[in-house]
Design an enzyme around this catalytic site. Structure first.
Site, PDB file in Angstrom:
ATOM      1  N   SER A 152      43.252  46.077  35.427  1.00 47.98           N
ATOM      2  CA  SER A 152      42.747  47.447  35.399  1.00 47.98           C
ATOM      3  C   SER A 152      42.289  47.805  33.982  1.00 47.98           C
ATOM      4  O   SER A 152      41.396  47.158  33.435  1.00 47.98           O
ATOM      5  CB  SER A 152      43.827  48.393  35.928  1.00 47.98           C
ATOM      6  N   ASP A 171      40.530  47.807  46.992  1.00 48.74           N
ATOM      7  CA  ASP A 171      40.803  48.107  45.589  1.00 48.74           C
ATOM      8  C   ASP A 171      39.963  49.265  45.068  1.00 48.74           C
ATOM      9  O   ASP A 171      38.834  49.490  45.511  1.00 48.74           O
ATOM     10  CB  ASP A 171      40.485  46.844  44.762  1.00 48.74           C
ATOM     11  N   HIS A 174      44.782  47.894  44.791  1.00 45.77           N
ATOM     12  CA  HIS A 174      44.691  47.654  43.345  1.00 45.77           C
ATOM     13  C   HIS A 174      45.868  46.862  42.777  1.00 45.77           C
ATOM     14  O   HIS A 174      45.847  46.504  41.608  1.00 45.77           O
ATOM     15  CB  HIS A 174      44.572  49.001  42.617  1.00 45.77           C
TER      16      HIS A 174
END
Length: 290
Positions: A102, A240, A267
């Site tokens: 991320s 995601d 995610h």
């Protein structure tokens, strides 16, 4: 697990906490956690690879177990890049694989743009490599929420009341679709959100995933990804926040990069599909050391 070492490293601005799991003979794997303002996951399935190679985690300054100075001048991509280099130097990681998740992919990309020596491969997990595209993708996800939740988001962002119960409820509904789809959430997911440093998140990103207003709003790594000279793996979950379309696009920019979708994840495939996640990462790392 046996062979776990923890400690602190002095970096510009304070002290950061680190943990090394395992003493395997392979090239170490360094993990960059998400956020901004997140923390390392003590239950990360990749720690099970410690018998093959050292797995190194650290909490970025202001996060998790690290020091928490409140100086906003410290919350810049450039300083976090500098911090990453200081961690590498302190732990004598002359050769290393690096995995970012991320926000950690933003940090990883910015670090690699400096062309550091000794990085054997890069893994971009749930990549957020264009802030505006990320925002647009979340806006598209938002359109699939119930209408009243969409309206709650729009109203409270307009009124700057994003701490309201209805806004928070909409945000958590979004999270259960696109952050982690397990029900109930395992402890590490709740812990990460509860322990997030909101000062850093708000300053660097914004009030939520839906709208980027912080200093990262113009972040875009796409222009120079094609200059990466090392093996790279791009992964995401089918549901995601980092959409398969965006992730595939980023992979297409890097010569000979690999691309993989975890079909039952959003995610957090490391939480949602830990065995599949560990297997894929291990497979990629072993390929680089044949």
């Amino acid at each position: 697990m046996d062979d776990v070492t923890e400690g602190f490293i002095r970096v510009n601005g304070g002290n950061v906490w680190f943990r090394i799991t395992g003493k395997g003979p392979g090239t170490p794997l360094l993990l960059l956690h998400g956020g901004p303002g997140g923390k390392s996951n003590s239950r990360d399935p990749l720690r099970a690879l410690g018998n093959e190679r050292p797995i190194i985690q650290y909490d970025q300054l202001g996060c998790g177990n690290s020091g928490r100075p409140r100086n906003t001048e410290l919350w810049t991509v450039e300083r976090y890049v500098e911090e990453l280099e200081q961690v590498r130097n302190a732990l004598e990681l002359e050769e290393v694989h690096i995995l970012g998740h991320s926000w950690g992919t933003m940090l990883l990309a910015a670090y690699l743009s400096k062309q550091p020596q000794g990085v054997k491969s890069a893994i971009f997990s749930g990549p957020a490599l264009q802030a505006r595209r990320w925002e647009q993708d979340q806006r598209n996800h938002l359109k699939k929420l119930p209408l009243e939740q969409q309206e709650a988001v729009e109203k409270n962002e307009r009124l700057h009341t994003t701490d309201s119960p209805e806004y928070q409820a909409a945000m958590y509904s979004f999270y259960h679709r696109h952050l982690c789809r397990l029900d109930p959430w395992p402890p590490e997911v709740s812990e990460e959100l509860e322990n997030m440093n909101p000062q850093i998140y708000n300053f660097m990103w914004g009030a939520s995933e839906f709208t980027v207003t912080g200093i990262l709003k113009d972040y875009d790594a796409s222009e120079w990804l094609q200059e990466l000279k090392m093996p790279a793996l791009f992964t995401c979950g089918r549901y995601d926040e980092a959409t398969p379309q965006a992730t595939a696009y980023y992979a297409s920019l890097v010569p000979e990069a690999q691309f993989h979708v975890f079909e039952n994840s959003s995610h957090m495939p490391s939480v949602e599909e830990p065995e599949a996640y560990m297997k894929k990462i291990r497979e990629f790392l072993v390929q680089q050391e044949k």
